[in-house]
Write a protein that holds these residues in place. Sequence first.
Motif, PDB file in Angstrom:
ATOM      1  N   TYR A 136       2.501 -18.839   1.801  1.00 13.94           N
ATOM      2  CA  TYR A 136       1.571 -17.984   0.015  1.00 13.94           C
ATOM      3  C   TYR A 136       0.741 -17.732   0.523  1.00 13.94           C
ATOM      4  O   TYR A 136       0.107 -16.865  -0.373  1.00 13.94           O
ATOM      5  CB  TYR A 136       2.226 -19.924  -1.123  1.00 13.94           C
ATOM      6  N   ALA A 137      -0.645 -18.094   0.897  1.00 13.30           N
ATOM      7  CA  ALA A 137      -1.622 -17.496   1.282  1.00 13.30           C
ATOM      8  C   ALA A 137      -1.698 -15.841   1.308  1.00 13.30           C
ATOM      9  O   ALA A 137      -2.969 -15.469   1.179  1.00 13.30           O
ATOM     10  CB  ALA A 137      -2.400 -18.463   2.266  1.00 13.30           C
ATOM     11  N   ARG A 138      -1.002 -15.996   2.395  1.00 10.97           N
ATOM     12  CA  ARG A 138      -0.962 -14.454   3.002  1.00 10.97           C
ATOM     13  C   ARG A 138      -0.238 -13.665   2.293  1.00 10.97           C
ATOM     14  O   ARG A 138      -0.585 -12.678   1.821  1.00 10.97           O
ATOM     15  CB  ARG A 138       0.344 -14.600   4.590  1.00 10.97           C
ATOM     16  N   VAL A 139       1.072 -13.825   1.083  1.00  8.14           N
ATOM     17  CA  VAL A 139       1.443 -12.764   0.742  1.00  8.14           C
ATOM     18  C   VAL A 139       0.430 -12.704  -0.850  1.00  8.14           C
ATOM     19  O   VAL A 139       0.179 -11.184  -1.031  1.00  8.14           O
ATOM     20  CB  VAL A 139       2.687 -13.568  -0.813  1.00  8.14           C
ATOM     21  N   VAL A 140      -0.565 -14.090  -1.739  1.00  4.31           N
ATOM     22  CA  VAL A 140      -1.411 -13.626  -2.252  1.00  4.31           C
ATOM     23  C   VAL A 140      -2.906 -13.091  -1.853  1.00  4.31           C
ATOM     24  O   VAL A 140      -3.628 -11.851  -2.776  1.00  4.31           O
ATOM     25  CB  VAL A 140      -1.903 -14.623  -2.676  1.00  4.31           C
ATOM     26  N   SER A 141      -2.622 -13.140  -0.378  1.00  7.45           N
ATOM     27  CA  SER A 141      -3.942 -12.340  -0.032  1.00  7.45           C
ATOM     28  C   SER A 141      -3.870 -10.809   0.024  1.00  7.45           C
ATOM     29  O   SER A 141      -4.393  -9.934   0.284  1.00  7.45           O
ATOM     30  CB  SER A 141      -4.725 -13.103   1.619  1.00  7.45           C
ATOM     31  N   ALA A 142      -2.482  -9.714   0.436  1.00  4.99           N
ATOM     32  CA  ALA A 142      -2.485  -9.218   0.317  1.00  4.99           C
ATOM     33  C   ALA A 142      -2.261  -8.751  -0.866  1.00  4.99           C
ATOM     34  O   ALA A 142      -2.736  -7.182  -1.140  1.00  4.99           O
ATOM     35  CB  ALA A 142      -0.316  -8.620   1.397  1.00  4.99           C
ATOM     36  N   CYS A 143      -1.803  -9.384  -2.034  1.00  7.49           N
ATOM     37  CA  CYS A 143      -2.063  -7.923  -3.410  1.00  7.49           C
ATOM     38  C   CYS A 143      -3.179  -8.391  -3.555  1.00  7.49           C
ATOM     39  O   CYS A 143      -3.844  -7.733  -4.017  1.00  7.49           O
ATOM     40  CB  CYS A 143      -1.221  -9.316  -4.311  1.00  7.49           C
ATOM     41  N   LEU A 144      -4.214  -9.360  -3.530  1.00  6.08           N
ATOM     42  CA  LEU A 144      -5.411  -8.980  -3.721  1.00  6.08           C
ATOM     43  C   LEU A 144      -6.201  -8.039  -3.015  1.00  6.08           C
ATOM     44  O   LEU A 144      -7.301  -7.291  -3.019  1.00  6.08           O
ATOM     45  CB  LEU A 144      -6.190 -10.702  -3.255  1.00  6.08           C
ATOM     46  N   ALA A 145      -5.790  -7.788  -1.757  1.00  3.43           N
ATOM     47  CA  ALA A 145      -6.312  -6.854  -0.750  1.00  3.43           C
ATOM     48  C   ALA A 145      -5.624  -5.141  -1.020  1.00  3.43           C
ATOM     49  O   ALA A 145      -6.421  -4.288  -1.417  1.00  3.43           O
ATOM     50  CB  ALA A 145      -5.959  -6.545   0.395  1.00  3.43           C
ATOM     51  N   VAL A 146      -4.854  -4.732  -2.641  1.00  5.58           N
ATOM     52  CA  VAL A 146      -4.667  -3.816  -2.601  1.00  5.58           C
ATOM     53  C   VAL A 146      -4.709  -3.552  -4.207  1.00  5.58           C
ATOM     54  O   VAL A 146      -4.029  -4.707  -5.049  1.00  5.58           O
ATOM     55  CB  VAL A 146      -2.752  -3.588  -2.339  1.00  5.58           C
ATOM     56  N   GLN A 147      -5.261  -2.904  -4.731  1.00  3.25           N
ATOM     57  CA  GLN A 147      -5.811  -2.446  -5.542  1.00  3.25           C
ATOM     58  C   GLN A 147      -4.621  -2.553  -6.982  1.00  3.25           C
ATOM     59  O   GLN A 147      -5.421  -3.104  -8.281  1.00  3.25           O
ATOM     60  CB  GLN A 147      -7.051  -1.881  -6.293  1.00  3.25           C
ATOM     61  N   ARG A 148      -4.179  -1.858  -6.504  1.00  8.38           N
ATOM     62  CA  ARG A 148      -2.814  -1.733  -8.238  1.00  8.38           C
ATOM     63  C   ARG A 148      -1.428  -2.393  -7.163  1.00  8.38           C
ATOM     64  O   ARG A 148      -0.803  -2.104  -8.167  1.00  8.38           O
ATOM     65  CB  ARG A 148      -1.902  -0.140  -7.496  1.00  8.38           C
ATOM     66  N   CYS A 149      -2.352  -4.055  -7.067  1.00  8.30           N
ATOM     67  CA  CYS A 149      -0.896  -5.183  -6.959  1.00  8.30           C
ATOM     68  C   CYS A 149      -1.157  -6.009  -7.679  1.00  8.30           C
ATOM     69  O   CYS A 149      -2.939  -6.314  -8.576  1.00  8.30           O
ATOM     70  CB  CYS A 149      -1.034  -5.830  -5.904  1.00  8.30           C
ATOM     71  N   THR A 150      -0.625  -5.879  -9.199  1.00  9.83           N
ATOM     72  CA  THR A 150      -1.637  -5.729 -10.575  1.00  9.83           C
ATOM     73  C   THR A 150      -0.964  -7.641 -10.994  1.00  9.83           C
ATOM     74  O   THR A 150      -1.647  -7.452 -12.271  1.00  9.83           O
ATOM     75  CB  THR A 150      -0.526  -4.896 -11.849  1.00  9.83           C
ATOM     76  N   GLY A 151      -0.176  -8.212 -10.169  1.00 14.90           N
ATOM     77  CA  GLY A 151       0.653  -9.050 -10.581  1.00 14.90           C
ATOM     78  C   GLY A 151       1.596 -10.165  -9.683  1.00 14.90           C
ATOM     79  O   GLY A 151       2.230  -9.352  -8.985  1.00 14.90           O
ATOM     80  N   ILE A 152       1.880 -11.433  -9.629  1.00 15.68           N
ATOM     81  CA  ILE A 152       2.028 -12.269  -9.003  1.00 15.68           C
ATOM     82  C   ILE A 152       3.319 -12.606  -9.476  1.00 15.68           C
ATOM     83  O   ILE A 152       2.416 -13.599 -10.798  1.00 15.68           O
ATOM     84  CB  ILE A 152       1.794 -12.686  -8.180  1.00 15.68           C
ATOM     85  N   THR A 153       4.662 -13.462  -9.853  1.00 17.74           N
ATOM     86  CA  THR A 153       5.454 -13.817 -10.713  1.00 17.74           C
ATOM     87  C   THR A 153       6.022 -15.310  -9.733  1.00 17.74           C
ATOM     88  O   THR A 153       7.022 -14.481  -8.724  1.00 17.74           O
ATOM     89  CB  THR A 153       6.382 -13.359 -11.397  1.00 17.74           C
ATOM     90  N   VAL A 154       6.005 -16.549  -9.651  1.00 14.05           N
ATOM     91  CA  VAL A 154       6.452 -16.904  -8.565  1.00 14.05           C
ATOM     92  C   VAL A 154       7.812 -17.384  -9.940  1.00 14.05           C
ATOM     93  O   VAL A 154       7.799 -17.485 -10.899  1.00 14.05           O
ATOM     94  CB  VAL A 154       5.762 -18.415  -8.549  1.00 14.05           C
TER      95      VAL A 154
ATOM     96  N   GLU B 115       0.507  -1.527   0.461  1.00 15.77           N
ATOM     97  CA  GLU B 115      -0.274  -0.197   0.111  1.00 15.77           C
ATOM     98  C   GLU B 115       0.678   1.122   0.285  1.00 15.77           C
ATOM     99  O   GLU B 115       0.625   2.288   0.013  1.00 15.77           O
ATOM    100  CB  GLU B 115      -0.675  -0.338   1.506  1.00 15.77           C
ATOM    101  N   ALA B 116       2.100   1.681   0.504  1.00 18.97           N
ATOM    102  CA  ALA B 116       3.256   2.574   1.081  1.00 18.97           C
ATOM    103  C   ALA B 116       3.705   2.680  -0.759  1.00 18.97           C
ATOM    104  O   ALA B 116       3.322   3.925  -0.777  1.00 18.97           O
ATOM    105  CB  ALA B 116       4.382   2.154   1.566  1.00 18.97           C
ATOM    106  N   PHE B 117       3.723   1.338  -1.391  1.00 17.91           N
ATOM    107  CA  PHE B 117       4.229   2.156  -2.752  1.00 17.91           C
ATOM    108  C   PHE B 117       3.179   2.289  -3.968  1.00 17.91           C
ATOM    109  O   PHE B 117       3.061   3.252  -3.846  1.00 17.91           O
ATOM    110  CB  PHE B 117       4.498   0.637  -3.625  1.00 17.91           C
ATOM    111  N   THR B 118       2.043   1.667  -3.620  1.00 15.07           N
ATOM    112  CA  THR B 118       1.052   2.522  -4.579  1.00 15.07           C
ATOM    113  C   THR B 118       0.247   3.621  -4.197  1.00 15.07           C
ATOM    114  O   THR B 118       0.302   4.480  -4.730  1.00 15.07           O
ATOM    115  CB  THR B 118      -0.499   1.686  -4.488  1.00 15.07           C
ATOM    116  N   ALA B 119       0.913   4.722  -2.927  1.00 11.57           N
ATOM    117  CA  ALA B 119       0.250   5.110  -2.530  1.00 11.57           C
ATOM    118  C   ALA B 119       0.961   6.254  -3.144  1.00 11.57           C
ATOM    119  O   ALA B 119       0.369   7.240  -3.316  1.00 11.57           O
ATOM    120  CB  ALA B 119       0.297   5.215  -1.113  1.00 11.57           C
ATOM    121  N   LEU B 120       1.960   6.650  -3.713  1.00 15.55           N
ATOM    122  CA  LEU B 120       2.887   7.345  -4.414  1.00 15.55           C
ATOM    123  C   LEU B 120       2.883   7.203  -5.887  1.00 15.55           C
ATOM    124  O   LEU B 120       3.034   7.859  -7.161  1.00 15.55           O
ATOM    125  CB  LEU B 120       4.360   6.509  -4.728  1.00 15.55           C
TER     126      LEU B 120
END
Length: 370
Positions: free
Chosen positions: A287-305, A260-265
């Motif tokens: 893994y679930a914590r990381v993916v859940s965090a991304c889904l909770a942040v609108q401008r988290c647009t992609g996940i690459t393993v 969220e801090a990065f997307t706020a910029l």
Amino acid sequence: MRWTRKTRGAVARHRRRTGALALATVLAIGVPAAPGWSAVAGLDDAARLTGRSFGTALQSARLGDPTYVGLVEREFGSVTPENELTLDALQPVRGRFTFDAGDRAVDWARARGTQVRGRTLLWHAGQPGWLAGLAGSALREAMLEHVTRVVEHYRGEVHSWDVVSEAFVDGTGARRASNFQRTGDDWIEAAFRAARAADPGARLCYNDYHTDDLRHAKTQAVLAMVADLRARGVPIDCVGLESHFGPHTPVPEDYRATLEAFTALGVEVQITELDVEGSGDVQAADYARVVSACLAVQRCTGITVWGVRDVDSWRPGGTPLLFDRAGAPKPAYHAVLAVLTAGVPPDPTPAPCPGPGPSRGSRGTGARPR
């Protein structure tokens, strides 16, 4: 059902209500089923229903392995060539660009309608010997020429570039004393401007590791740099978090706050090299914590393993990926799929994934210069 803006809004509200419950279930039992989702072919299909992409690192040397290829084609809609697009691979001799391996990886992906992330244009590691012998204006000229030539070559074919990677050190958050840094403090800005000129349609990212914890000096230093670049009109579109976790580097409690801090910029965030050492339900929960965090942040647009099977990983002894060495899905895979599908009604028409790159099943129109 028709997948309208109103429907997507209702889904988002429902996901917020149910996401916490889904994650709690994942943490409690490790591998919940995802009822009603038999039609979802893989991780990327599920992620795109949330407006995101789900990708993997690609090793072109493994494209003759049918198990490897089958997993990539079924599960992932974005690939990052692992080493084929680094500076030493593309320009081992000054002025002599060797695009063959990179072209094979990019062409393979685009033939399947798969997005491509580019790693990495400028990096303190992965440099050929000739570059290490340059300094000052000669190094700056060679550095920017490389950025321009490579980005122009793949113009319209690579949807995101890691323009600069790992320019800060751990602990203090100071700039890394690399040969690039010795050309002047503005070298990162110059690289981003050169990349934008070479391909105005590509997403331009800064990428780094150990930037997952908001409290760390390195994370704060990268935040300050991004804020400064944005304030001065430097074309930076996203920040990539490498996010390599394990028993000694756990997922931070404030991971979502960091995103969220990065997307706020005003930039997107992409989780660019995700892996988690471990096994079983503990690994699945991380893994679930990381993916859940991304889904909770609108401008988290992609996940690459960062790899397909454990055997393909850069740290295979830690078994850090979603598929075991034989290609079978692990508890972590099922946990990720459960989080991606939580709260979304079955069988909607997928919403388009944001960003300028071609989505799965389509091809861009950019012509590669030869």
